[in-house]
Design an enzyme around this catalytic site. Sequence first.
Site, PDB file in Angstrom:
ATOM      1  N   GLY A 251      91.015  37.828  40.031  1.00 11.05           N
ATOM      2  CA  GLY A 251      90.380  36.906  40.959  1.00 11.05           C
ATOM      3  C   GLY A 251      89.475  35.969  40.190  1.00 11.05           C
ATOM      4  O   GLY A 251      89.349  36.069  38.972  1.00 11.05           O
TER       5      GLY A 251
ATOM      6  N   LYS B 183      86.046  41.181  42.566  1.00 20.72           N
ATOM      7  CA  LYS B 183      87.104  41.982  41.932  1.00 20.72           C
ATOM      8  C   LYS B 183      86.570  43.244  41.272  1.00 20.72           C
ATOM      9  O   LYS B 183      87.199  44.298  41.363  1.00 20.72           O
ATOM     10  CB  LYS B 183      87.931  41.140  40.962  1.00 20.72           C
ATOM     11  CG  LYS B 183      87.177  40.559  39.802  1.00 20.72           C
ATOM     12  CD  LYS B 183      88.015  39.532  39.060  1.00 20.72           C
ATOM     13  CE  LYS B 183      87.226  38.882  37.953  1.00 20.72           C
ATOM     14  NZ  LYS B 183      86.073  38.101  38.420  1.00 20.72           N
ATOM     15  N   SER B 184      85.412  43.182  40.635  1.00 17.91           N
ATOM     16  CA  SER B 184      84.858  44.380  39.990  1.00 17.91           C
ATOM     17  C   SER B 184      84.479  45.432  41.025  1.00 17.91           C
ATOM     18  O   SER B 184      84.783  46.621  40.859  1.00 17.91           O
ATOM     19  CB  SER B 184      83.630  44.036  39.131  1.00 17.91           C
ATOM     20  OG  SER B 184      84.019  43.265  38.020  1.00 17.91           O
TER      21      SER B 184
ATOM     22  N   ALA C 182      83.426  49.086  29.538  1.00 17.74           N
ATOM     23  CA  ALA C 182      82.789  47.772  29.598  1.00 17.74           C
ATOM     24  C   ALA C 182      83.052  47.008  28.312  1.00 17.74           C
ATOM     25  O   ALA C 182      82.812  47.517  27.214  1.00 17.74           O
ATOM     26  CB  ALA C 182      81.284  47.939  29.810  1.00 17.74           C
ATOM     27  N   THR C 183      83.548  45.789  28.442  1.00 16.90           N
ATOM     28  CA  THR C 183      83.865  44.978  27.271  1.00 16.90           C
ATOM     29  C   THR C 183      82.752  43.997  26.911  1.00 16.90           C
ATOM     30  O   THR C 183      82.766  43.432  25.823  1.00 16.90           O
ATOM     31  CB  THR C 183      85.169  44.178  27.498  1.00 16.90           C
ATOM     32  OG1 THR C 183      84.995  43.307  28.610  1.00 16.90           O
ATOM     33  CG2 THR C 183      86.339  45.120  27.738  1.00 16.90           C
TER      34      THR C 183
ATOM     35  N   HIS D 108      75.367  45.989  37.347  1.00 13.38           N
ATOM     36  CA  HIS D 108      76.634  46.723  37.428  1.00 13.38           C
ATOM     37  C   HIS D 108      76.393  48.225  37.292  1.00 13.38           C
ATOM     38  O   HIS D 108      76.957  49.017  38.036  1.00 13.38           O
ATOM     39  CB  HIS D 108      77.598  46.252  36.338  1.00 13.38           C
ATOM     40  CG  HIS D 108      78.433  45.072  36.726  1.00 13.38           C
ATOM     41  ND1 HIS D 108      79.793  45.129  36.771  1.00 13.38           N
ATOM     42  CD2 HIS D 108      78.096  43.808  37.089  1.00 13.38           C
ATOM     43  CE1 HIS D 108      80.266  43.941  37.143  1.00 13.38           C
ATOM     44  NE2 HIS D 108      79.252  43.136  37.335  1.00 13.38           N
TER      45      HIS D 108
ATOM     46  N   ARG E 119      74.880  49.678  40.459  1.00 14.49           N
ATOM     47  CA  ARG E 119      75.846  49.710  41.544  1.00 14.49           C
ATOM     48  C   ARG E 119      76.792  50.899  41.429  1.00 14.49           C
ATOM     49  O   ARG E 119      77.213  51.479  42.426  1.00 14.49           O
ATOM     50  CB  ARG E 119      76.644  48.396  41.554  1.00 14.49           C
ATOM     51  CG  ARG E 119      77.680  48.316  42.651  1.00 14.49           C
ATOM     52  CD  ARG E 119      78.382  46.978  42.695  1.00 14.49           C
ATOM     53  NE  ARG E 119      79.287  46.846  41.574  1.00 14.49           N
ATOM     54  CZ  ARG E 119      79.622  45.688  41.015  1.00 14.49           C
ATOM     55  NH1 ARG E 119      79.097  44.566  41.453  1.00 14.49           N
ATOM     56  NH2 ARG E 119      80.464  45.648  40.010  1.00 14.49           N
TER      57      ARG E 119
ATOM     58  N   GLU F 273      80.938  51.495  26.292  1.00 12.76           N
ATOM     59  CA  GLU F 273      80.897  50.082  25.933  1.00 12.76           C
ATOM     60  C   GLU F 273      81.736  49.888  24.671  1.00 12.76           C
ATOM     61  O   GLU F 273      81.445  50.471  23.629  1.00 12.76           O
ATOM     62  CB  GLU F 273      79.457  49.629  25.719  1.00 12.76           C
ATOM     63  CG  GLU F 273      78.635  49.710  26.995  1.00 12.76           C
ATOM     64  CD  GLU F 273      77.180  49.363  26.798  1.00 12.76           C
ATOM     65  OE1 GLU F 273      76.751  49.133  25.650  1.00 12.76           O
ATOM     66  OE2 GLU F 273      76.463  49.333  27.812  1.00 12.76           O
TER      67      GLU F 273
ATOM     68  N   ASP G 289      86.631  46.514  32.480  1.00  9.55           N
ATOM     69  CA  ASP G 289      85.981  45.331  33.044  1.00  9.55           C
ATOM     70  C   ASP G 289      85.278  44.584  31.918  1.00  9.55           C
ATOM     71  O   ASP G 289      84.261  45.038  31.428  1.00  9.55           O
ATOM     72  CB  ASP G 289      84.989  45.761  34.121  1.00  9.55           C
ATOM     73  CG  ASP G 289      84.575  44.624  35.033  1.00  9.55           C
ATOM     74  OD1 ASP G 289      85.086  43.498  34.874  1.00  9.55           O
ATOM     75  OD2 ASP G 289      83.732  44.864  35.908  1.00  9.55           O
TER      76      ASP G 289
END
Length: 176
Positions: free
Chosen positions: A15, A21-22, A39-40, A55, A58, A67, A86
């Site tokens: 999206g 989207k996440s 996580a990128t 993030h 949440r 990471e 993500d």
Amino acid sequence: MSDLLTLPPMTLVLGGIRSGKSAYAEKLIESAGGGLYLATAEARDDEMKARIQRHRERRGPLWETVEEPLDLVTVIHKAKRPVLIDCVTIWLNNLVEAQADVAVQVKKLGAELLQPPVPVVLVTNEVGLGGISDNAAARAFADLQGASNQIFAEVARRVVFVAAGLPMTLKDMSQA
């Protein structure tokens, strides 16, 4: 949300920026009892630090966070729980900055996603809906992102496009 009940081996969620989207991808993994959040992004400035913190808050206790800006395949290969990546857009940018062979890395990830050891949900930006940039580097990156998205969509058993927080299933071969 019946589409949240079963995770196929690989789901692509795409999206626009801030499309939801996440959050949608997180719900997919949470419906399976939680998982590994790969996580990128790297916290290179205060705005990104705040975004990463939001993030994390949440997500809550169902998640383990790893990471990793470059080597996604190794993390997936070692995973024991469903994985949410993500996001692909940031990963591609990281590869470009590292002067990696992006095409090789995309093919390597695509091959891993054909039969991953655990379900994987891949989040990416759809860049094909905006205008054409007047910047050559931005156009080249959009081409790279679009080509990568097509590779991952082909590999995925399920592809979901998210707009304004609303998921639209584009492909579902999860029962086949």
